[in-house]
Motif scaffolding. Structure first.
Motif, short mmCIF file in Angstrom:
data_model
loop_
_atom_site.label_atom_id
_atom_site.label_comp_id
_atom_site.label_asym_id
_atom_site.label_seq_id
_atom_site.Cartn_x
_atom_site.Cartn_y
_atom_site.Cartn_z
N PRO A 1 0.82 -1.21 0.00
CA PRO A 1 0.00 0.00 0.00
C PRO A 1 0.86 1.26 0.00
CG PRO A 1 -0.66 -1.52 1.76
CD PRO A 1 0.64 -2.02 1.22
N SER A 2 0.25 2.37 -0.39
CA SER A 2 0.93 3.67 -0.31
C SER A 2 1.40 3.93 1.11
CB SER A 2 -0.03 4.79 -0.74
OG SER A 2 -0.39 4.64 -2.09
N LEU A 3 2.46 4.72 1.21
CA LEU A 3 3.01 5.07 2.52
C LEU A 3 2.52 6.47 2.87
CD1 LEU A 3 6.66 3.83 1.89
CD2 LEU A 3 4.77 2.56 2.91
N ARG A 4 1.62 6.56 3.80
CA ARG A 4 1.04 7.85 4.18
C ARG A 4 1.55 8.32 5.54
NH1 ARG A 4 -0.31 9.42 -0.73
NH2 ARG A 4 -1.75 7.97 -1.76
N ARG A 5 1.83 7.38 6.43
CA ARG A 5 2.24 7.76 7.79
C ARG A 5 3.69 7.35 8.00
NH1 ARG A 5 -1.67 6.27 12.36
NH2 ARG A 5 -1.43 4.14 11.56
N VAL A 6 4.55 8.33 7.94
CA VAL A 6 6.00 8.14 8.06
C VAL A 6 6.49 9.02 9.21
CG1 VAL A 6 8.22 8.43 6.88
CG2 VAL A 6 6.20 7.68 5.59
N ALA A 7 7.39 8.49 10.03
CA ALA A 7 7.96 9.25 11.14
C ALA A 7 9.48 9.20 11.09
CB ALA A 7 7.45 8.71 12.48
N VAL A 8 10.10 10.24 11.62
CA VAL A 8 11.56 10.33 11.69
C VAL A 8 11.94 10.59 13.14
CG1 VAL A 8 13.63 11.44 10.81
CG2 VAL A 8 11.57 11.36 9.38
N LEU B 1 9.22 -3.93 -6.95
CA LEU B 1 8.25 -3.39 -5.99
C LEU B 1 7.46 -2.27 -6.64
CD1 LEU B 1 7.19 -3.20 -3.02
CD2 LEU B 1 9.01 -1.50 -2.64
N GLN B 2 6.15 -2.27 -6.37
CA GLN B 2 5.30 -1.19 -6.83
C GLN B 2 4.10 -1.09 -5.88
OE1 GLN B 2 3.68 -1.70 -10.82
NE2 GLN B 2 3.89 0.49 -11.24
N LYS B 3 3.52 0.07 -5.80
CA LYS B 3 2.39 0.23 -4.87
C LYS B 3 1.15 -0.48 -5.43
CE LYS B 3 -0.27 4.29 -6.15
NZ LYS B 3 -0.93 5.49 -5.65
N MET B 4 0.26 -0.81 -4.51
CA MET B 4 -1.03 -1.38 -4.89
C MET B 4 -1.86 -0.31 -5.58
SD MET B 4 -2.15 -3.51 -1.52
CE MET B 4 -1.24 -4.97 -0.96
N PHE B 5 -2.57 -0.73 -6.63
CA PHE B 5 -3.47 0.21 -7.30
C PHE B 5 -4.92 -0.18 -7.02
CE2 PHE B 5 0.41 0.71 -9.81
CZ PHE B 5 0.50 2.09 -9.84
N GLY C 1 3.32 5.63 -7.87
CA GLY C 1 3.17 4.45 -8.72
C GLY C 1 4.41 3.99 -9.45
N THR C 2 5.56 4.59 -9.17
CA THR C 2 6.81 4.19 -9.83
C THR C 2 7.09 2.70 -9.60
OG1 THR C 2 7.73 6.39 -9.53
CG2 THR C 2 9.29 4.61 -9.96
N LEU C 3 7.48 2.01 -10.64
CA LEU C 3 7.90 0.61 -10.53
C LEU C 3 9.40 0.58 -10.24
CD1 LEU C 3 7.56 -2.48 -10.91
CD2 LEU C 3 7.98 -2.11 -13.36
N PHE C 4 9.77 -0.02 -9.14
CA PHE C 4 11.18 -0.18 -8.78
C PHE C 4 11.60 -1.60 -9.14
CE2 PHE C 4 9.57 3.22 -6.12
CZ PHE C 4 10.55 4.18 -6.28
#
Length: 310
Positions: free
Chosen positions: A8-15, A306-310, A210-213
Motif C-alpha cells: 500500500p501507499s506510505l502515508r504515515r511516516v515518522a523520523v 516493488l510497486q504500490k497497490m493500485f 506508482g513508480t515501478l522499482f
C-alpha cells in the motif's frame, strides 16, 4: 516477466532523532524539523519528526535507566511497572506510532543514529526480508551523493524478537553515521544524514505515485555475533583494539590478523576460521555491553521488483 511485489501507499511516516540522547546529528536535525518541517514534506505525505528520549537528550547521555533502543519488546510494552523512564517512553512511542505489529501502526519509521566507530553512512535494516526497507536502501545507494552506504542486517536470528524504535512501525530503517564522538555534532556527518533522509523521502514520494522499482541484487553485511575484549579474571579489560583493526569497519578481517594489543605491547590475533567483516569497532557505547566489535558476513541478496497497490 515476474510481477512486482505490491504494498500500500506510505502515508504515515515518522523520523526519530535522539533515541540515544548523546547522538547529536539526529537530535539537531529533528529539533530543526520540529521548528521547520518543510524538508520532510512531499506531495503525497508529510513525515512526522519526534525526539526519542527527551530526558536523555536534556542530560546529553545515551539513556536514563536503560537503552530505549532495546526496550520495544512485548515484555516492556505490556509491563505495568513503568518506574524506568525508558519503559514509559517506549510505551508512549508504541501508543503514538504503533501499536507494534498492528494494522494501525505507522508505515515507516526512520531512526537517526551516530556511532563513534568508523561506520561511514551505514543503513541498518532487520533482515533481507524487509522488502520496502531494502528498496529504500537500494534507491539511496544509487541516487544519494554519498559515495558509499553499506547495508547492515542487525537481526541475528529470524525468531529473535525485534526491540528497536523502528520495530514499532510496519517497516523501519536506521541510519548509523560515524565516526562521531558522543555529545558532539559534526557538520559533515549531519549534512550526510540530511542528504540520505531526503533521498529516502524522495523514494517514498515516487513509490506513492506508482513508480515501478525493478528487482535488484545487492551486497549486505549480516551480523554473526559480538566479540568481547580480552579480560583479566576480575573482569577488567586486559587489551585494547589493535591499531591495525581500528577504523577498519566493513573491511575483511582474516584469520591470524591482529585484533587486540595488551598494554605490554603483545598482539592478540584473530583465531576465527573464516574471513569476517567487523563493524562497530571500538564503539564507545558498547563497552558496557562487553562488545569490542561485531562480526558480520558479506553476502549478496536478491530482491523482487516493488510497486504500490493500485
Amino acid at each position: 516477466m515476474t510481477q512486482p511485489q505490491r504494498l500500500p501507499s506510505l502515508r504515515r511516516v515518522a523520523v526519530c532523532g535522539g533515541t540515544h540522547g548523546n547522538e547529536m546529528s539526529g537530535v539537531y536535525l529533528v529539533r530543526h524539523w520540529l521548528r521547520d518541517p518543510s524538508e520532510l514534506q512531499r506531495g503525497t505525505f508529510h513525515a512526522t519528526p519526534f525526539l526519542g528520549n527527551p530526558r536523555a537528550i536534556e542530560q546529553c547521555t545515551r539513556y536514563i535507566g536503560r537503552d530505549l533502543n532495546r526496550t520495544l519488546t512485548a515484555d516492556f510494552l505490556n509491563s505495568k511497572n513503568t518506574n524506568l523512564y525508558e519503559v514509559q517512553r517506549a510505551q508512549e512511542i508504541n501508543q503514538t506510532f504503533g501499536p507494534k505489529g498492528s494494522s494501525q501502526a505507522y508505515d515507516l519509521i526512520v531512526d537517526l543514529h551516530n556511532t563513534t566507530a568508523n561506520m561511514g553512512s551505514c543503513l541498518i535494516v532487520d533482515s533481507e526480508h524487509s522488502l520496502l526497507s531494502m528498496h529504500i536502501c537500494d534507491y539511496i545507494q544509487k541516487h544519494s551523493r554519498i559515495r558509499r552506504c553499506p547495508i547492515l542486517f542487525y537481526q541475528q536470528q529470524p525468531e529473535e524478537e525485534t526491540y528497536s524504535v523502528c520495530s514499532v512501525s510496519k517497516a523501519g530503517l536506521a541510519l548509523e553515521l560515524g565516526p562521531q564522538p558522543q555529545g558532539v555534532a559534526r557538520a559533515d556527518l549531519l549534512a550526510h544524514m540530511r542528504s540520505i533522509m531526503a533521498c529516502a523521502l524522495d523514494f517514498i514520494e515516487l513509490f506513492n505515485k506508482g513508480t515501478l522499482f525493478p528487482a535488484f541484487e545487492t551486497e549486505a553485511y549480516k551480523v554473526v555475533g559480538p566479540v568481547d575484549f580480552p579480560r583479566y579474571p576480575n573482569g577488567e579489560i586486559s587489551a585494547v583494539i589493535h591499531p591495525n583493526l581500528q577504523d577498519k569497519d566493513f573491511q575483511p578481517l582474516k584469520p591470524g590478523d591482529p585484533i587486540f594489543q595488551t598494554l605490554s605491547g603483545e598482539d592478540i590475533l584473530y583465531d576465527g576460521d573464516d574471513v569476517t567483516y567487523p563493524v562497530f569497532i571500538n564503539e564507545a557505547a558498547y563497552y558496557e555491553k562487553k562488545v569490542a566489535f561485531i562480526k558480520t558476513e558479506k553476502r549478496t541478496f536478491s530482491q523482487p521488483a516493488l510497486q504500490k497497490m493500485f
